[in-house]
Design an enzyme around this catalytic site. Structure first.
Site, PDB file in Angstrom:
ATOM      1  N   ARG D 107      -6.699 -25.228  38.380  1.00  0.00           N
ATOM      2  CA  ARG D 107      -7.193 -26.244  37.848  1.00  0.00           C
ATOM      3  C   ARG D 107      -5.661 -26.475  36.890  1.00  0.00           C
ATOM      4  NH1 ARG D 107      -9.075 -29.487  37.996  1.00  0.00           N
ATOM      5  NH2 ARG D 107     -10.455 -28.835  39.306  1.00  0.00           N
ATOM      6  N   LYS D 142       3.262 -46.828  26.329  1.00  0.00           N
ATOM      7  CA  LYS D 142       1.337 -46.900  26.464  1.00  0.00           C
ATOM      8  C   LYS D 142       0.917 -45.640  27.090  1.00  0.00           C
ATOM      9  CE  LYS D 142       0.294 -51.546  24.542  1.00  0.00           C
ATOM     10  NZ  LYS D 142      -0.443 -52.373  24.554  1.00  0.00           N
ATOM     11  N   LYS D 174      10.034 -57.310  18.122  1.00  0.00           N
ATOM     12  CA  LYS D 174       9.009 -57.666  19.017  1.00  0.00           C
ATOM     13  C   LYS D 174       8.190 -59.104  17.164  1.00  0.00           C
ATOM     14  CE  LYS D 174       6.993 -53.953  21.463  1.00  0.00           C
ATOM     15  NZ  LYS D 174       6.381 -52.888  21.093  1.00  0.00           N
ATOM     16  N   GLU D 204      10.380 -60.591  21.806  1.00  0.00           N
ATOM     17  CA  GLU D 204       9.268 -61.158  22.297  1.00  0.00           C
ATOM     18  C   GLU D 204       9.475 -62.325  21.285  1.00  0.00           C
ATOM     19  OE1 GLU D 204       6.274 -57.999  21.179  1.00  0.00           O
ATOM     20  OE2 GLU D 204       4.970 -60.424  20.739  1.00  0.00           O
ATOM     21  N   ASP D 225       4.889 -62.891  25.955  1.00  0.00           N
ATOM     22  CA  ASP D 225       3.279 -62.475  25.674  1.00  0.00           C
ATOM     23  C   ASP D 225       2.002 -63.370  25.404  1.00  0.00           C
ATOM     24  OD1 ASP D 225       2.848 -60.145  25.030  1.00  0.00           O
ATOM     25  OD2 ASP D 225       2.501 -60.369  22.897  1.00  0.00           O
TER      26      ASP D 225
END
Lengths: 289, 289, 289, 289, 289, 289
Positions: D107, D142, D174, D204, D225
């Site tokens: 597993r 992320k 950012k 950004e 962005d």
């Protein structure tokens, strides 16, 4: 013990961690300065792990891992495996390898073996006393901090069985939970709502009235706490197989047989893990191949 | 005990680590599912840590750290500190805080306290038996793996003194080292060459002849192993203060007084740490503020 | 959800460890060099944790711990607790504290929250689909390595229930175990002999014949693997309440209702933990107090 | 894929740590009690790791380490290495060794393989969609907490490239940094002053005006962005090769091609690591040699 | 130094780990037995951290964390922060708290402060010697194992800048890589193919011919290894701003100015971190409040 | 050095931990991206570890462990063991194995070897200067945090001896302890009461009057702090063999001989471990078998 021995292994990473802690504790930063001073680095030796009193063996996986930690090439020959009986003076295992490694690992290995075999031996004494009854001897969470997995294995080696391993793998509703929840009924309902389908529920009762109330909620087991033998027998009768019955409290080598004869399924004994004296084991070292 | 109690604290990081291990062992991934199910999250409670038999207390730093780990705001009032005597039925400490925290930490806290107080209590029994002689009771490296620092503190709490902590902080030349080095003389010379000026050297002997040979090398201490009382007394006389004398082997509550009366300085007892039964301690929980 | 929210907390040491790992991964040795370069060390800021799509929240204990790890004095105001529903655009929590701490912890906090809320949200979709049947949605061991405790909490937040936590807390006899043991009978007997009284036993079957054979050994639960709905219904009928019934295999949002209507007690869905997309959550930062 | 596969290995200590965590999570203190009960300790077995849907493989180093952790002598034959394509029903690897070890590790091994192959497969879908343009698919921070290194390897296995690994190895200025620093100019100046000569700087921007302002400070890359395709194309033209261009925001399998055709160098996709469903992989166990 | 001091903080978890290791090393299992024997448990004291020679301070975050680890309530008043200059005999910080805590933490705190300030001070000597040239002083990976993050902070405190932190955050193609790859061209091509857009590439050259070849592949930086000053100047001219130039090899306090005057951008000095003598710092303890 | 070399090994678990920390620091999450890009995975290579200046070697156990961590099958041939002298340009060891492993481990291995050999070499310089006197050179607790065990081994490799390892293994009563305890007498009495029979006691004195007072309490050693040579000689005479004498303070390569000639037993030198420059060692890599 003519039946096959139980299959007694711990997850090896657990064993490695226990050993690393124990060796670090004994070696510190400087290591075994006595052995380093007196034994040539490449000398070979052998050793005999033996018992100085009768008992049941447990902990050989730890012994093996201890010697291998100091000499990966060590050879170990197990004569009495975990769960086996050893007589006073008999050998449990033979070890051969680097002389320094044997001497440096000796104490750690014997500490594990003596501790675990002490638990197995005491467990076996209880188990022998209840032979012929339906009762099985079971441990508790009263274990030595940090050694629970090892001690629960030792209980199995002695012929006992394990209660839950911790607070996480089963529900045991005790007196304080009952009071805080407002009674047996609400406590059982909350417990049932929280439990997944693979989680069993046991509830502690101290009177027959409480027992009756508890049984109405179909617990998997009931903990009959500190009941005198007469009441225990009555409780077993009342349960009538609807739940596993566990007796606890005041269990000693003197009282266990009488308790077993009440017909309970399980007798839990905290002393198995919190008060078993070490089995007296020793290591006879012999220099040379 | 009218004398001031010894100052008994462990390095806090050691205590934190011991607690983290013990709590992880008991909580697993799911935590205390019974308490979570039955006790409201913000409920308050108090508890009384008490003894169910006479004994000497040890381990309160662990108890305090256990409860604080679950509720940093818990209040703890110690009534009998480490090293103090507690009577059967008397309170050791009182705790107040979050109800769940108290119930979840209870077993871990009691496991530490019972184990360490058991050691302190057994040590104290030996200490009491040798009162009036020059002998002091001393521990060994036969400790429970992972708990050496805690157990050695418990020995001090019981009035005993500590032998070396591990293989690293002192030299103890044993029979196997002597054989491997080619005799007492070569072994002592190598030990002395390796030892820094802050490292003491003790040597194990089993006969008066060996003792004589050992004394010629001015050890700091001699371990008189398994000598009968008559020989012990003779050994002490022969040493005549030139080294600390330590008796070991066959020491029990029955024999310790006779051994002490031989005039030895120290009597080492492995059972202090490997076979002391837990002191029976308990936690009485009371819901509400 | 008018019913009270479930009580969703993990043992804090588990959370601390998960956070330490995640922060170490993101900070490395040099730390947040962008924030250090551009934000004054003592600047204050606030932030709003919000959802960008509808969902069920899980993971706020992680969010709180993340921000506190960087600024112990941070204040957090939770608007939607774990298990609560949040609408697209709505706030979940508000945070205020040191500006650098907020920016540095943001990604780690959002990664935990998005991952766990994604699982809670997907679980809730399944739960909603079976409403009105007796079936409950249950997770599996197909979890993301290292995050099992967190993911199982998220399943509970979404209204699901937890299967066993690992290989250690319950017995699940699968096809391979059965084959290796020589059939259902021997496998069940060995399992029963090994299981303590607090350990439940479930067995996997794929045909009605196997089911019948299994029921003869009184398992606590039966795993009905990959059975079509018709056979499932028949199986449920055959079990007739003697064991908990669990359906597994081929469960999707499309099929789950039909499966639930067969009358099974549990439907296990691996996708809950291995394939749930993150819930889209974000952090709106505002400099100043 | 006729081109040689990329060279996909993680530092082995990272892999060992990830495995130790995952195994501890699944084995607890008691280990795999089902397998221990039903499979003889020395039984041999083999297994086939296979895919149940088309995909790109990643994570075989984890699979190998998982089985070796339980049986150091296991043999593993890899048929489709990391980065290779596997068809539904095809084998990825074959394993042979101790039967218990295979079942106990299964597993954990499949959880790693399914998770990482899921990421590689989703990455590959994006990569395939932008073929023929200059755009490369790139990941983000992320990632699933604790698994960043593994997930970034999986992205490379799928043909993607890696953005920075954390807050420490590159500067990404950012919107919040810009605001806090008092504008693009001051933010870039502070970033440049902090950056060593081996640290790249990306900034950004959300409008063409901001882009122009940013370009005046010669960033290594610009993060465009949430710009619509038309604005993106204009931005790429304005940059004119002076910086690497990265598009982010609103990237889906539906939109990625259109974005790629604007001429951007990189398209970053958070979903690669936070929302990829597992690749459906399985382990077919066969008892015996 | 009239310019504002740089902003010098390490991720606190890194600092906590470094401290835990150092304290464990110094406290062992028994703790500070001298202080425990001679200082009352609740005694208060203050202390002055001072310099015994001129230098640049680094490591106060470690000092603060060390004292707080032993007494969370300690107060610390920093007079000369990291990066500040301290004269012989001047105070760096004042500390007040529990007397035992101060004495027990003293050596660990001073060991960190002396080591890091030694690095900062040596760095500053190099920095001062190149003032007025364009050259900046830069560190290497020749750091003390386990202390890289701390030592790189100390370099910044001394006015230096950091090279890459490890093998993972930038590419540095050295002679052995070039040989193994089959020349500068293939090595650079492979490096570029592997590098993400946030990873810089530097290449080592030892001759002007190699430099020319390397420049054709547009590296971000060139490491001019062991070139005599004349060749260095020629190399800088040849590069003409197309890459950052770094001189390395044979850099001493005697040679650094001459090297700086060749016009190179960076001069890397391994000795900053591997051979800086400690700054002589001390702790003056004063009993009482 | 015609005498046999000392026996210089550290407990292997300590070495493994030190290596794991150092490798993690250098490899991060992404590993050695340069080597991965430029060196084929299965390429073989050899390397020569050599000295670029005269010195004494220490740290080969670390070197060996470093290379084995990356390639368990590496072969290492040690030409100059720990404690041996190496001339400028001479080889210390030869290594052969996987090319990537050698290049990736090189810097970590050399960092340990250079650091430890630097300490051994500086120690040896002091030792050589006091040859013919009774004085031995001894280290202090002024070690680099995290590396105490390694540095104390290096001191022994250089011919020095070790002072206590930490606060736990011996008692050293310093000025602050004396003041806090109310004088030399009370401090010594408390120390003696706390010390087990295997714990030595040293006391620091700065005047002959203090020395006289201290000797009345029979310390094992006296630390003669910052005494000028004349006073030292007088102190040694006054001690007359009743305690080990240790001189400390103001010891340099210039002053050590004069101090040694006063007849002291030990001269402690903090600089051995806090200020020794690295020995210049290097690794010559050669591709191919």
């Amino acid at each position: 013990m003519s039946a096959p021995l139980p299959d007694l292994r711990l997850p090896q990473p657990l064993v490695d961690t226990a050993l690393a802690t124990a060796l670090a504790e004994d070696l510190g930063l400087a290591g075994d300065i006595t052995t380093e001073a007196t034994i040539p680095r490449t000398a070979r030796a052998s050793g005999r792990v033996g018992a100085r009193q009768n008992g049941v063996v447990a902990g050989l996986q730890l012994v093996e891992t201890a010697f291998k930690a100091l000499d990966p090439g060590v050879s170990i020959d197990v004569l009495v495996p975990d769960g086996g009986h050893v007589g006073a003076g008999a050998a449990i295992a033979r070890v051969a390898g680097n002389a320094r490694a044997l001497l440096t690992a000796e104490r750690v290995a014997m500490n594990f073996l003596g501790h675990m075999s002490g638990i197995a031996t005491l467990t076996h004494r209880y188990v022998a006393l209840v032979r012929g009854t339906r009762a099985r001897i079971i441990d508790t969470r009263k274990t030595t901090p940090g050694l629970r997995a090892l001690e629960k294995l030792a209980v199995r080696a002695g012929g006992g069985v394990n209660h839950r391993f911790g607070l996480y793998d089963a529900i045991l509703v005790k007196d304080n939970h009952i009071v805080a929840a407002g009674g047996i009924g609400p406590a059982m309902k909350r417990a049932r709502a929280r439990a997944g389908h693979m989680v069993k529920i046991e509830i502690e009762v101290t009177t027959l009235a409480e027992l009756e109330e508890a049984l109405a909620h179909a617990p998997d087991a009931v903990l009959l706490d500190n009941m005198p033998p007469g009441m225990l027998a009555e409780a077993v009768e009342k349960v009538a197989g609807r739940a596993v019955t566990e007796a606890s409290g005041g269990v000693t080598l003197q009282t266990v047989r009488q308790i077993a004869e009440t017909g309970v399924d399980l007798i839990s004994v905290g002393a198995l893990t919190h008060s078993a004296p070490n089995l007296d084991v020793g290591f006879d070292f012999k220099a040379g191949d």
